[in-house]
Design an enzyme around this catalytic site. Structure first.
Site, PDB file in Angstrom:
ATOM      1  N   ASN A 202      -2.153  -4.625   1.680  1.00 31.53           N
ATOM      2  CA  ASN A 202      -3.590  -4.662   2.337  1.00 31.53           C
ATOM      3  C   ASN A 202      -3.861  -3.252   1.161  1.00 31.53           C
ATOM      4  O   ASN A 202      -3.071  -3.187   0.380  1.00 31.53           O
ATOM      5  CB  ASN A 202      -3.047  -3.843   3.884  1.00 31.53           C
ATOM      6  CG  ASN A 202      -2.365  -2.763   4.209  1.00 31.53           C
ATOM      7  OD1 ASN A 202      -2.064  -2.382   2.821  1.00 31.53           O
ATOM      8  ND2 ASN A 202      -0.933  -3.015   5.296  1.00 31.53           N
ATOM      9  N   GLU A 205      -0.999  -0.618   0.499  1.00 32.97           N
ATOM     10  CA  GLU A 205      -0.235  -1.259  -0.115  1.00 32.97           C
ATOM     11  C   GLU A 205      -0.721  -2.041  -2.327  1.00 32.97           C
ATOM     12  O   GLU A 205       0.518  -1.340  -2.874  1.00 32.97           O
ATOM     13  CB  GLU A 205       0.581  -2.711   0.655  1.00 32.97           C
ATOM     14  CG  GLU A 205       1.273  -2.543   1.277  1.00 32.97           C
ATOM     15  CD  GLU A 205       1.263  -3.645   2.317  1.00 32.97           C
ATOM     16  OE1 GLU A 205       1.476  -4.189   3.337  1.00 32.97           O
ATOM     17  OE2 GLU A 205       0.335  -4.914   2.333  1.00 32.97           O
ATOM     18  N   ASP A 273       0.203 -10.012  10.069  1.00 36.19           N
ATOM     19  CA  ASP A 273       0.725 -11.240  10.158  1.00 36.19           C
ATOM     20  C   ASP A 273      -0.012 -12.857  10.186  1.00 36.19           C
ATOM     21  O   ASP A 273       0.006 -13.725  10.149  1.00 36.19           O
ATOM     22  CB  ASP A 273       1.784 -11.335  11.097  1.00 36.19           C
ATOM     23  CG  ASP A 273       2.827 -10.558  11.405  1.00 36.19           C
ATOM     24  OD1 ASP A 273       2.825 -10.082   9.814  1.00 36.19           O
ATOM     25  OD2 ASP A 273       3.775  -9.906  11.734  1.00 36.19           O
TER      26      ASP A 273
END
Length: 325
Positions: A202, A205, A273
């Site tokens: 993301n 990150e 996820d």
């Protein structure tokens, strides 16, 4: 789209990473505590769900494919509860290793009036020791030898199950067998995933992993960071999730931003996820990276409409895709 979803049914997806149990205390808040300036939750319901890499497995399962998890849990009562949840969900536990040396990761969320008020994490994030890594790697190779694997997902939550040694060994074996590798990274191993098929950080990150300030409003900033990352990792595709801005996808075939669909967001927990599970299945089914990113983007948005971590509904996703495409 129905043909694509039918292709999911025959796929086996190996998921390597940090599993955890998501525990929920649901209740209502009527007063402030006389002991401290904090709300008092009157608990109405307690619930345990599979989380982390296990939630990725649930999403893979919901979309019709067969997930196989390789991870570590403790020999504690929480580990027992985790295995019971796996069994209840019809998930295989053959890839799980139980260790006396570490606890089962449990994230407890306290939710009052459908709003998360507090999260309590019980865990260790110490990396596995070399012998433990070898045991986990042996389990991974055993499963790869026993059955056809169509894609491998590294679901890294920085809890220690994934080490540099594990990454390099698995990616090397996957290349030898021509299996696609897909990564949902965190900070610790960020630049260790050399040679993977799809790398999906993301925005936070991406900034932390490259140690650069990426400004999405500044022309070329995101593209420059993605080029840098792709070169360092030698990965085929980079997909960056951008929350309300959608997703950015880059490969040797070009790049584009796919806008998010407008939704009533209740909770973003577990959206990543769902995105990684959906993207892995699309790629394993032979879809190109741009359609893959668009479908994964839509799936991630759908689960954000629910409070708590939930897996994607195959029927709902198919219905939304028919409307969107």
């Amino acid at each position: 789209m129905k043909d694509l979803f039918n292709r999911f049914d025959g796929l086996n997806i190996l998921i390597i990473g940090d599993v955890m149990m998501d525990s929920y205390l649901w209740g209502s808040v009527e007063r402030i505590s006389p002991e401290a300036p904090v709300p008092v939750i009157s608990v109405k319901k307690k619930e345990n769900r599979l989380g982390g890499a296990a939630n990725v497995a649930l999403n893979v399962q919901s979309l019709g494919a067969t997930p196989l998890i390789c991870s570590v849990i403790g020999t504690d009562s929480e580990g027992d509860s985790f295995l019971q949840l796996m069994e209840a969900q019809g998930l295989s536990s053959e890839g799980l290793i139980r260790l006396d040396s570490r606890p089962t990761t449990v994230k407890t969320r306290v939710i009052g009036h459908n709003q998360q008020m507090l999260r309590i994490d019980a865990e260790t994030d110490d990396a596995l020791m070399v012998p433990e890594t070898q045991t986990l790697l042996s389990k991974v190779l055993e499963i790869m030898n026993k059955q056809k694997i169509d894609a491998i997902i590294f679901e890294d939550y920085d809890k220690g199950a994934i080490t540099e040694e594990l990454i390099s060994s698995v990616v090397s074996e996957a290349k030898r067998r021509n299996i696609i590798t897909v990564v949902d990274p965190k900070k610790r191993n960020f630049l260790s995933y050399k040679g993977v098929t799809l790398f999906k950080p993301n925005l936070k990150e991406l900034r932390e992993g490259l140690k650069v300030d990426v400004n999405t409003a500044k022309a070329g900033d995101l593209e420059k960071a993605a080029v840098n990352l792709r070169e360092q990792l030698n990965s085929r595709m980079i997909m960056v999730t951008l929350s309300e801005l959608g997703v950015f996808i880059m490969s040797e075939n070009g790049q584009r931003i796919i806008p998010a669909h407008i939704r009533k967001i209740a909770d973003v927990s577990g959206a990543g996820d769902t995105v990684i599970a959906t993207a892995s299945l699309c790629l394993a089914a032979g879809l190109d990276e741009f359609k893959t990113a668009a479908i994964a983007n839509l799936a991630g948005g759908l689960v954000c409409e629910h409070v708590g971590v939930v897996s994607i509904s195959k029927e709902r996703l198919l219905k939304e895709l028919d409307k969107a495409f």
